[in-house]
Design an enzyme around this catalytic site. Sequence first.
Site, mmCIF file in Angstrom:
data_model
loop_
_atom_site.group_PDB
_atom_site.id
_atom_site.type_symbol
_atom_site.label_atom_id
_atom_site.label_comp_id
_atom_site.label_asym_id
_atom_site.label_seq_id
_atom_site.Cartn_x
_atom_site.Cartn_y
_atom_site.Cartn_z
ATOM 1 N N SER A 147 -8.606 12.105 27.162
ATOM 2 C CA SER A 147 -9.669 11.157 27.508
ATOM 3 C C SER A 147 -9.227 9.761 27.060
ATOM 4 O O SER A 147 -8.321 9.636 26.223
ATOM 5 C CB SER A 147 -10.932 11.544 26.733
ATOM 6 O OG SER A 147 -11.931 10.560 26.864
ATOM 7 N N TYR B 165 -15.462 13.591 18.648
ATOM 8 C CA TYR B 165 -14.841 13.742 19.980
ATOM 9 C C TYR B 165 -13.479 13.042 19.964
ATOM 10 O O TYR B 165 -12.486 13.588 20.432
ATOM 11 C CB TYR B 165 -15.774 13.152 21.040
ATOM 12 C CG TYR B 165 -15.313 13.357 22.475
ATOM 13 C CD1 TYR B 165 -15.180 14.638 23.015
ATOM 14 C CD2 TYR B 165 -15.021 12.264 23.295
ATOM 15 C CE1 TYR B 165 -14.762 14.814 24.334
ATOM 16 C CE2 TYR B 165 -14.616 12.436 24.615
ATOM 17 C CZ TYR B 165 -14.488 13.713 25.137
ATOM 18 O OH TYR B 165 -14.082 13.885 26.442
HETATM 19 N N1 LIG Z 1 -16.468 13.304 32.514
HETATM 20 C C1 LIG Z 1 -15.835 12.364 31.818
HETATM 21 O O1 LIG Z 1 -16.243 11.189 31.795
HETATM 22 C C2 LIG Z 1 -14.578 12.710 31.060
HETATM 23 C C3 LIG Z 1 -13.836 11.644 30.537
HETATM 24 C C4 LIG Z 1 -12.703 11.936 29.800
HETATM 25 C C5 LIG Z 1 -12.301 13.232 29.603
HETATM 26 N N2 LIG Z 1 -13.028 14.254 30.114
HETATM 27 C C6 LIG Z 1 -12.562 15.626 29.846
HETATM 28 O O2 LIG Z 1 -12.431 16.350 31.071
HETATM 29 C C7 LIG Z 1 -12.576 17.735 30.800
HETATM 30 C C8 LIG Z 1 -13.515 18.331 31.835
HETATM 31 O O3 LIG Z 1 -14.800 17.790 31.668
HETATM 32 P P1 LIG Z 1 -15.773 17.413 32.895
HETATM 33 O O4 LIG Z 1 -16.041 15.986 32.797
HETATM 34 O O5 LIG Z 1 -15.258 17.989 34.143
HETATM 35 O O6 LIG Z 1 -17.122 18.130 32.397
HETATM 36 P P2 LIG Z 1 -17.890 19.447 32.849
HETATM 37 O O7 LIG Z 1 -18.258 19.367 34.286
HETATM 38 O O8 LIG Z 1 -18.954 19.640 31.836
HETATM 39 O O9 LIG Z 1 -16.772 20.581 32.699
HETATM 40 C C9 LIG Z 1 -16.434 21.161 31.480
HETATM 41 C C10 LIG Z 1 -15.852 22.520 31.773
HETATM 42 O O10 LIG Z 1 -15.455 23.119 30.532
HETATM 43 C C11 LIG Z 1 -15.948 24.430 30.498
HETATM 44 N N3 LIG Z 1 -16.145 24.895 29.146
HETATM 45 C C12 LIG Z 1 -16.916 24.356 28.175
HETATM 46 N N4 LIG Z 1 -16.884 25.132 27.082
HETATM 47 C C13 LIG Z 1 -16.083 26.173 27.377
HETATM 48 C C14 LIG Z 1 -15.658 27.316 26.663
HETATM 49 N N5 LIG Z 1 -16.066 27.548 25.399
HETATM 50 N N6 LIG Z 1 -14.821 28.197 27.263
HETATM 51 C C15 LIG Z 1 -14.420 27.982 28.539
HETATM 52 N N7 LIG Z 1 -14.770 26.918 29.264
HETATM 53 C C16 LIG Z 1 -15.601 26.030 28.692
HETATM 54 C C17 LIG Z 1 -17.246 24.383 31.286
HETATM 55 O O11 LIG Z 1 -17.531 25.672 31.821
HETATM 56 P P3 LIG Z 1 -18.615 26.717 31.252
HETATM 57 O O12 LIG Z 1 -19.759 25.920 30.697
HETATM 58 O O13 LIG Z 1 -18.955 27.525 32.459
HETATM 59 O O14 LIG Z 1 -17.872 27.518 30.234
HETATM 60 C C18 LIG Z 1 -16.861 23.446 32.421
HETATM 61 O O15 LIG Z 1 -16.228 24.168 33.456
HETATM 62 C C19 LIG Z 1 -13.050 17.858 29.352
HETATM 63 O O16 LIG Z 1 -11.967 18.215 28.541
HETATM 64 C C20 LIG Z 1 -13.525 16.446 29.024
HETATM 65 O O17 LIG Z 1 -13.438 16.170 27.651
HETATM 66 C C21 LIG Z 1 -14.151 14.025 30.860
#
Ligand SMILES: NC(=O)c1ccc[n+]([C@@H]2O[C@H](COP(=O)([O-])OP(=O)(O)OC[C@H]3O[C@@H](n4cnc5c(N)ncnc54)[C@H](OP(=O)(O)O)[C@@H]3O)[C@@H](O)[C@H]2O)c1
Length: 250
Positions: A145, A158
């Site tokens: 991130s 975080y």
């Molecule tokens: N959105 C942003 O602005 C942003 C910015 C920078 C970085 N990121 C990073 O991008 C990545 C994806 O996030 P996203 O933005 O796409 O959010 P999201 O839609 O909430 O996706 C998160 C994913 O992680 C899974 N997850 C959470 N806990 C888990 C566990 N214990 N075991 C297995 N899977 C798990 C969730 O699935 P389940 O709940 O079904 O398990 C979901 O598929 C993350 O690492 C996040 O830190 C996001």
Amino acid sequence: MKGTVALVTGASSGIGEATALLFAERGAAVALAARRADRLDALAAKIRDTGGTALVIEADVADEEQARAAVARTVDELGRLDTLVNNAGVMLLGPVDGAPVEEWRRMVHVNLLGLLYCAHAALPHLISAAESGPRRVADMVNVSSVAGRVARVGTGVYNATKFGVGAFSEALRQEVTGRHVRISLVEPGATDTELRTHNRPEIQEQLAARFGNIERLQSADIADAILYVVTRPRHVAVNEMLVRPTEQVG
Ligand SMILES: NC(=O)c1ccc[n+]([C@@H]2O[C@H](COP(=O)([O-])OP(=O)(O)OC[C@H]3O[C@@H](n4cnc5c(N)ncnc54)[C@H](OP(=O)(O)O)[C@@H]3O)[C@@H](O)[C@H]2O)c1
């Protein structure tokens, strides 16, 4: 990506879902791991409808056995592992003072330990894919991130997990790059997913105020960045990619 096999963690929504879809469109067989099996089933059906191959793996990556089993099932059922996208993550923000420590534990267990378990289990398969696979190179993409590069008030734990992902990725890169396993770090800025909606209401308000009305990235924008990383020629390693919305300042 034809003939390759990819495992995407956190494939039930957001960036992971978009990445798995894009990989499948490009011909990879994809293993989809997350806890919400119904969402994974729907994604797998969509992939199969267009002639792709998808394997649903219900797994909590914070549990070492389940993380290892996810990698093992991918290799057993799809035959190999060329690409691991370590994407599963949670972002629970707020001041350190008075924070619910359970939120810290969840972030450390998923963002750090979960990623480490998957990396450890996948590495021998990635090394063997790089030695004997058709591409003779393999990829691990770790999703960090902007918060893995810039620490801020209110995002300390975080930040700690994502800085940790960055440090681990660079150390592992040095360890295996000579064997043609590329370890890459993709660092998204504000992306329109459900990630922020898991925060307490007052934190969601603060986030909304911080980003205002800027046009956030879409999950597909980050999927595109990840696809770029894993489709470079064998001699090209994109070590790190920071992708912000154009209007995001910090
Ligand atoms: N959105 C942003 O602005 C942003 C910015 C920078 C970085 N990121 C990073 O991008 C990545 C994806 O996030 P996203 O933005 O796409 O959010 P999201 O839609 O909430 O996706 C998160 C994913 O992680 C899974 N997850 C959470 N806990 C888990 C566990 N214990 N075991 C297995 N899977 C798990 C969730 O699935 P389940 O709940 O079904 O398990 C979901 O598929 C993350 O690492 C996040 O830190 C996001």
